[in-house]
Design a protein around this motif. Sequence first.
Motif, PDB file in Angstrom:
ATOM      1  N   VAL A 131      -7.209   0.789   2.631  1.00 29.34           N
ATOM      2  CA  VAL A 131      -7.043  -0.153   3.746  1.00 29.34           C
ATOM      3  C   VAL A 131      -6.754   0.646   5.014  1.00 29.34           C
ATOM      4  CG1 VAL A 131      -5.927  -2.297   4.498  1.00 29.34           C
ATOM      5  CG2 VAL A 131      -5.992  -1.735   2.063  1.00 29.34           C
ATOM      6  N   PRO A 132      -7.782   1.167   5.664  1.00 26.91           N
ATOM      7  CA  PRO A 132      -7.556   1.985   6.852  1.00 26.91           C
ATOM      8  C   PRO A 132      -6.892   1.163   7.966  1.00 26.91           C
ATOM      9  CG  PRO A 132      -9.876   2.059   6.126  1.00 26.91           C
ATOM     10  CD  PRO A 132      -9.197   1.006   5.320  1.00 26.91           C
ATOM     11  N   GLY A 133      -5.968   1.802   8.658  1.00 22.39           N
ATOM     12  CA  GLY A 133      -5.318   1.144   9.795  1.00 22.39           C
ATOM     13  C   GLY A 133      -4.098   0.334   9.422  1.00 22.39           C
ATOM     14  N   LEU A 134      -3.785   0.270   8.119  1.00 27.28           N
ATOM     15  CA  LEU A 134      -2.643  -0.533   7.658  1.00 27.28           C
ATOM     16  C   LEU A 134      -1.323   0.094   8.100  1.00 27.28           C
ATOM     17  CD1 LEU A 134      -1.848  -2.943   5.787  1.00 27.28           C
ATOM     18  CD2 LEU A 134      -1.795  -1.321   3.894  1.00 27.28           C
ATOM     19  N   ALA A 135      -0.379  -0.741   8.552  1.00 26.00           N
ATOM     20  CA  ALA A 135       0.940  -0.245   8.974  1.00 26.00           C
ATOM     21  C   ALA A 135       1.569   0.551   7.838  1.00 26.00           C
ATOM     22  CB  ALA A 135       1.831  -1.419   9.345  1.00 26.00           C
ATOM     23  N   ASN A 136       2.267   1.619   8.192  1.00 22.20           N
ATOM     24  CA  ASN A 136       2.733   2.491   7.112  1.00 22.20           C
ATOM     25  C   ASN A 136       3.940   1.947   6.361  1.00 22.20           C
ATOM     26  OD1 ASN A 136       4.652   3.031   8.970  1.00 22.20           O
ATOM     27  ND2 ASN A 136       3.863   5.065   9.520  1.00 22.20           N
ATOM     28  N   ARG A 137       4.417   0.737   6.743  1.00 23.19           N
ATOM     29  CA  ARG A 137       5.513   0.171   5.934  1.00 23.19           C
ATOM     30  C   ARG A 137       5.001  -0.332   4.567  1.00 23.19           C
ATOM     31  NH1 ARG A 137       4.660  -3.924   9.543  1.00 23.19           N
ATOM     32  NH2 ARG A 137       4.181  -5.999   8.728  1.00 23.19           N
ATOM     33  N   TYR A 138       3.675  -0.469   4.428  1.00 20.69           N
ATOM     34  CA  TYR A 138       3.140  -0.916   3.134  1.00 20.69           C
ATOM     35  C   TYR A 138       2.861   0.286   2.229  1.00 20.69           C
ATOM     36  CZ  TYR A 138       2.755  -5.368   5.414  1.00 20.69           C
ATOM     37  OH  TYR A 138       3.063  -6.519   6.079  1.00 20.69           O
ATOM     38  N   GLY A 139       3.577   0.311   1.101  1.00 22.59           N
ATOM     39  CA  GLY A 139       3.418   1.468   0.213  1.00 22.59           C
ATOM     40  C   GLY A 139       2.922   1.097  -1.168  1.00 22.59           C
ATOM     41  N   PHE A 140       2.718  -0.203  -1.396  1.00 23.72           N
ATOM     42  CA  PHE A 140       2.354  -0.634  -2.752  1.00 23.72           C
ATOM     43  C   PHE A 140       1.454  -1.869  -2.669  1.00 23.72           C
ATOM     44  CE2 PHE A 140       2.946  -3.025  -6.652  1.00 23.72           C
ATOM     45  CZ  PHE A 140       2.885  -2.045  -7.631  1.00 23.72           C
ATOM     46  N   ALA A 141       0.517  -1.967  -3.593  1.00 28.95           N
ATOM     47  CA  ALA A 141      -0.364  -3.155  -3.580  1.00 28.95           C
ATOM     48  C   ALA A 141      -0.838  -3.477  -4.983  1.00 28.95           C
ATOM     49  CB  ALA A 141      -1.568  -2.912  -2.679  1.00 28.95           C
ATOM     50  N   ILE A 142      -1.160  -4.735  -5.152  1.00 24.14           N
ATOM     51  CA  ILE A 142      -1.873  -5.176  -6.357  1.00 24.14           C
ATOM     52  C   ILE A 142      -3.294  -5.494  -5.926  1.00 24.14           C
ATOM     53  CG2 ILE A 142      -2.088  -7.037  -8.049  1.00 24.14           C
ATOM     54  CD1 ILE A 142       0.243  -5.255  -8.684  1.00 24.14           C
ATOM     55  N   TYR A 143      -4.242  -4.923  -6.648  1.00 19.18           N
ATOM     56  CA  TYR A 143      -5.654  -5.178  -6.371  1.00 19.18           C
ATOM     57  C   TYR A 143      -6.197  -6.108  -7.455  1.00 19.18           C
ATOM     58  CZ  TYR A 143     -10.667  -4.379  -5.864  1.00 19.18           C
ATOM     59  OH  TYR A 143     -12.015  -4.564  -5.705  1.00 19.18           O
TER      60      TYR A 143
END
Length: 423
Positions: free
Chosen positions: A184-196
Motif C-alpha cells: 500500500v504505497p503512500g500509507l501513513a506509517n502508523r499502520y504496521g499490520f493488516a489482514i488481507y
Amino acid sequence: MAQGQEKHVVVIGGGIVGVASAERLLQAGCRVTLVEPGEAGGPQAASYGNGAFLSPASIIPMSMPGLWKQVPGYLMNRTAPLTVRWQYLPRLSSWLLRFLQAGSSKSRVTRTASALAQLLRNAPQHHLDLAMRIGAPWMIRSQGLFYLYTDRAAYHADRLAWDLRRQNGVVMQELEGAELSAQVPGLANRYGFAIYLPDGKHCVDPGGYTQAVARWCETQGMSRKYARATGLTHDNGRIVAVRTDQGEIPCDAVVISAGISSAVLARMAGDRIPLETERGYHVELPDADLDLPVPVMPQDLKVAIVRTTGGLRVAGQVEFASASARPDWARADLLRDKLFSCFPALSGTDPAKVKRWQGNRPSTPDGLPVIGPASGIKGVFYAFGHGHIGLNSAPATAAIIAEMVAGIPSALDPTPFAAGRFR
Ligand SMILES: Cc1cc2nc3c(=O)[nH]c(=O)nc-3n(C[C@H](O)[C@H](O)[C@H](O)COP(=O)(O)OP(=O)(O)OC[C@H]3O[C@@H](n4cnc5c(N)ncnc54)[C@H](O)[C@@H]3O)c2cc1C
C-alpha cells in the motif's frame, strides 16, 4: 403457480437489492415491472455512494459486546465515527436499545455472524457472475481487500470478530511492516499490520453498476415505471395491484426493496419493522494522485477507501437522524480529513475538487436484513434492511426472493431473515 412463468411481479425500488431481484425474477420466467421514481442506482439510493466493498468479512454485526461502553464517548465527540442528532434521540431510543441488546453477548453475535455467513457465502463471486451476465465484468475487480491496524495488539483487540470470521470460513492472510508498506504505497506509517482477504472484491462504480443491471433487465423485457409506490391493493388478502403516484399497476406478486422507505410499505402489508437510517457519507477526490489497486479499511478510522471510476472515494460515518434531515457536511469533511491522515500526500488536495454525498443505510437493530413473505398480504415479499452490507448481499437476497416468488424451496435457510422475528 409453482413456477415464475406468466407471473407479473412489481419490484418497488431501484437500488442494488431491487435490480438484482428483478434480474433473478426475469431468469425465473417472471414478467417484471420496476417502480422507482429516480434513476436506478441514482444518488437518492444508498446503492449509489457506498464503500464498494464486497467483503467476505462483512458477517460481523455493527453491535458487538462492549459497544455500549463506547456509545456515550461517541455521543460527546464530534469527530467520532458514530453520532446522534440530539433531537432525534427520543425517536431512536427503542431501536438503539434493541441494537445494543443484539450485540450484548458472544452467543448472540455468533448466531448473527453465522446467518450472515450463509447469506454472504461467495458473495463477491456472485457479483462477478452477475456483472458477467449483464456484460460488464470490468465493474467488479478481484484484487482482494486490506483491513488495516496500527499494530498486532490493535488487531488482537478485535479478536472476537476475526475468530468468528475464521470459524465461518473467511480466508485471510496477515501482513506486517515493510511488506505492508510495499503493498500500500503512500500509507501513513502508523499502520504496521493488516489482514488481507484474497477473496474480497470491489465494485468500481456502485451506482453505475446498479444502473447497468437495471438497463440489462430492460433489454430482457423488464418494464420500467418512473413512479413512487404509495400503496398495496389486495383482494381477500392476496395482492392484486401496487398503487403509485402515476396510477395502479396490476400484479401477481410484489417485492418491497425500497431501502429506507420500505418500512412504510411493510406496515401496509401487516408488518411493523424497526427500520432506521444509519446515515452515511462519502467524499470523492476525482484527481487524487494515489495508486491504490487494493481498497483499504483502516480499523482505527472506520472508513472504506477505494478507487472508483469517479475518483478516490472514502466512505463511512454513522449518523442517526431523520432520513429527510439535511446532510451535515461536517461529517463528510471528517471523512476527508481521515483520508488525508491515512495517505498524508493527499493533504494538499484543492477543497474545490472534492465531491460529497450523503445516503441512508436501511438498518434493522439486529443487523440482519428482512427477506421473505409479508404476514398480512399473500404475494408480497420483503427484500430490505441490509444496513452496511446491501451491496454485498444483494445477489443472495435476489436468489432467495426469486425462489420464494416462484414457489421453489430456498437453497438458503431464510428463517433468520423473517419479518416475524420482530413480532
Ligand atoms: C456510506 C456507506 C457505505 C457503505 N458501504 C458499503 C459497502 O462497502 N459494501 C456493502 O455491501 N454495503 C455498503 N453500504 C450499504 C449499502 O449501500 C446498502 O445496504 C444498499 O445500497 C441498500 O440497497 P437497497 O437497494 O436496499 O436500497 P437503496 O439503494 O437505498 O435503494 C432504494 C431505492 O428505493 C427507491 N424508493 C424509495 N421509496 C420508494 C417508493 N415508495 N416507490 C418506489 N421506489 C422507492 C429509492 O428511490 C431508492 O432508489 C454502505 C452504505 C453507506 C451509506
